[in-house]
Design a protein around this motif. Structure first.
Motif, PDB file in Angstrom:
ATOM      1  N   PRO A  79      -3.190  -8.069  -8.333  1.00  0.00           N
ATOM      2  CA  PRO A  79      -2.967  -8.753  -9.616  1.00  0.00           C
ATOM      3  C   PRO A  79      -2.270 -10.097  -9.427  1.00  0.00           C
ATOM      4  O   PRO A  79      -1.601 -10.329  -8.411  1.00  0.00           O
ATOM      5  N   ALA A  80      -2.417 -10.968 -10.410  1.00  0.00           N
ATOM      6  CA  ALA A  80      -1.743 -12.263 -10.378  1.00  0.00           C
ATOM      7  C   ALA A  80      -0.239 -12.041 -10.258  1.00  0.00           C
ATOM      8  O   ALA A  80       0.315 -11.108 -10.832  1.00  0.00           O
ATOM      9  N   GLN A  81       0.404 -12.884  -9.473  1.00  0.00           N
ATOM     10  CA  GLN A  81       1.846 -12.794  -9.238  1.00  0.00           C
ATOM     11  C   GLN A  81       2.537 -13.895 -10.041  1.00  0.00           C
ATOM     12  O   GLN A  81       2.034 -15.015 -10.114  1.00  0.00           O
ATOM     13  N   ALA A  82       3.667 -13.609 -10.587  1.00  0.00           N
ATOM     14  CA  ALA A  82       4.386 -14.562 -11.422  1.00  0.00           C
ATOM     15  C   ALA A  82       4.740 -15.818 -10.631  1.00  0.00           C
ATOM     16  O   ALA A  82       5.474 -15.752  -9.649  1.00  0.00           O
ATOM     17  N   GLY A  83       4.184 -16.939 -11.048  1.00  0.00           N
ATOM     18  CA  GLY A  83       4.590 -18.231 -10.534  1.00  0.00           C
ATOM     19  C   GLY A  83       4.036 -18.663  -9.192  1.00  0.00           C
ATOM     20  O   GLY A  83       4.271 -19.786  -8.784  1.00  0.00           O
ATOM     21  N   SER A  84       3.309 -17.820  -8.480  1.00  0.00           N
ATOM     22  CA  SER A  84       2.879 -18.212  -7.141  1.00  0.00           C
ATOM     23  C   SER A  84       1.585 -17.511  -6.754  1.00  0.00           C
ATOM     24  O   SER A  84       1.291 -16.419  -7.225  1.00  0.00           O
ATOM     25  N   VAL A  85       0.847 -18.151  -5.873  1.00  0.00           N
ATOM     26  CA  VAL A  85      -0.344 -17.534  -5.302  1.00  0.00           C
ATOM     27  C   VAL A  85       0.075 -16.816  -4.022  1.00  0.00           C
ATOM     28  O   VAL A  85       0.760 -17.392  -3.175  1.00  0.00           O
ATOM     29  N   VAL A  86      -0.320 -15.570  -3.903  1.00  0.00           N
ATOM     30  CA  VAL A  86      -0.044 -14.785  -2.704  1.00  0.00           C
ATOM     31  C   VAL A  86      -1.364 -14.585  -1.970  1.00  0.00           C
ATOM     32  O   VAL A  86      -2.367 -14.219  -2.574  1.00  0.00           O
ATOM     33  N   ASN A  87      -1.354 -14.832  -0.684  1.00  0.00           N
ATOM     34  CA  ASN A  87      -2.514 -14.634   0.171  1.00  0.00           C
ATOM     35  C   ASN A  87      -2.221 -13.435   1.060  1.00  0.00           C
ATOM     36  O   ASN A  87      -1.266 -13.455   1.837  1.00  0.00           O
ATOM     37  N   VAL A  88      -3.016 -12.376   0.937  1.00  0.00           N
ATOM     38  CA  VAL A  88      -2.842 -11.156   1.741  1.00  0.00           C
ATOM     39  C   VAL A  88      -4.048 -11.004   2.657  1.00  0.00           C
ATOM     40  O   VAL A  88      -5.187 -11.034   2.201  1.00  0.00           O
ATOM     41  N   GLN A  89      -3.786 -10.869   3.944  1.00  0.00           N
ATOM     42  CA  GLN A  89      -4.830 -10.609   4.928  1.00  0.00           C
ATOM     43  C   GLN A  89      -4.532  -9.275   5.593  1.00  0.00           C
ATOM     44  O   GLN A  89      -3.365  -8.885   5.692  1.00  0.00           O
ATOM     45  N   TRP A  90      -5.585  -8.582   6.055  1.00  0.00           N
ATOM     46  CA  TRP A  90      -5.357  -7.305   6.717  1.00  0.00           C
ATOM     47  C   TRP A  90      -6.380  -7.056   7.820  1.00  0.00           C
ATOM     48  O   TRP A  90      -7.485  -7.560   7.797  1.00  0.00           O
ATOM     49  N   GLN A  91      -5.918  -6.263   8.767  1.00  0.00           N
ATOM     50  CA  GLN A  91      -6.747  -5.734   9.850  1.00  0.00           C
ATOM     51  C   GLN A  91      -6.650  -4.220   9.738  1.00  0.00           C
ATOM     52  O   GLN A  91      -5.575  -3.697   9.433  1.00  0.00           O
ATOM     53  N   THR A  92      -7.745  -3.534   9.984  1.00  0.00           N
ATOM     54  CA  THR A  92      -7.748  -2.079   9.868  1.00  0.00           C
ATOM     55  C   THR A  92      -8.034  -1.444  11.221  1.00  0.00           C
ATOM     56  O   THR A  92      -8.286  -2.127  12.205  1.00  0.00           O
ATOM     57  N   GLN A  93      -8.034  -0.118  11.228  1.00  0.00           N
ATOM     58  CA  GLN A  93      -8.383   0.609  12.449  1.00  0.00           C
ATOM     59  C   GLN A  93      -9.841   1.043  12.444  1.00  0.00           C
ATOM     60  O   GLN A  93     -10.245   1.827  13.284  1.00  0.00           O
ATOM     61  N   GLY A  94     -10.627   0.574  11.482  1.00  0.00           N
ATOM     62  CA  GLY A  94     -12.058   0.799  11.557  1.00  0.00           C
ATOM     63  C   GLY A  94     -12.736   1.485  10.400  1.00  0.00           C
ATOM     64  O   GLY A  94     -13.942   1.375  10.246  1.00  0.00           O
TER      65      GLY A  94
END
Length: 149
Positions: A79-94
């Motif tokens: 969801p949109a975060q108050a006042g800022s853009v959040v960039n989330v990146q992830w790596q998984t185990q497959g």
């Protein structure tokens, strides 16, 4: 009259597409290191780079019991975060797909036919945001959505 019928058909198709998205139960998921330590990306944030970065690992457990036999896609929504853009990146185990999502949007993490009641994987997550906009003890909340095909 034709325009009205076309509009009604489009509206009903739009509603049907929205009705096909279901929130998945991820209550069994667990953050493996719950204290996310953020640090400035730059040694000198006062020179214009105000980004902070952090990382954590999460054991994702999605209850898919109600969808066994269905084919579709699972998205992680941020969801949109108050006042800022959040960039989330992830790596998984497959099991899940590696990826990235910005606040206010969602990204594909899995697709296919559900054959078991629980989908699980470990995500190594890194995030980045403008440190000037952070409040103390701010929580990052995501959820998972199932789109039936």
């Amino acid at each position: 009259m034709k325009q009205l019928l076309a509009y009604m058909l489009l509206a009903s198709m739009s509603w049907a597409a929205q009705a096909a998205t279901v929130l998945l139960d991820d209550s069994q998921s667990q953050v493996l290191n719950p204290q996310l330590a953020l640090q400035w990306r730059s040694i000198s944030p006062s020179k214009g780079d105000h980004q902070v970065i952090g990382s954590t690992r999460v054991q994702i457990r999605l209850n898919t019991q109600a969808h066994i036999g269905q084919t579709g896609r699972i998205y992680m929504a941020l969801p949109a975060q108050a006042g800022s853009v959040v960039n989330v990146q992830w790596q998984t185990q497959g099991i899940f797909i590696n990826g990235q999502v910005l606040s206010g949007s969602r990204a594909l993490v899995w697709q296919g036919k559900i054959t078991q009641s629980l989908l699980e994987d470990v995500m190594s997550i890194s995030l980045q945001t403008d440190g000037r906009m952070l409040q103390s003890q701010q929580a990052l909340r995501v959820h998972f959505e199932w789109d039936v095909q």
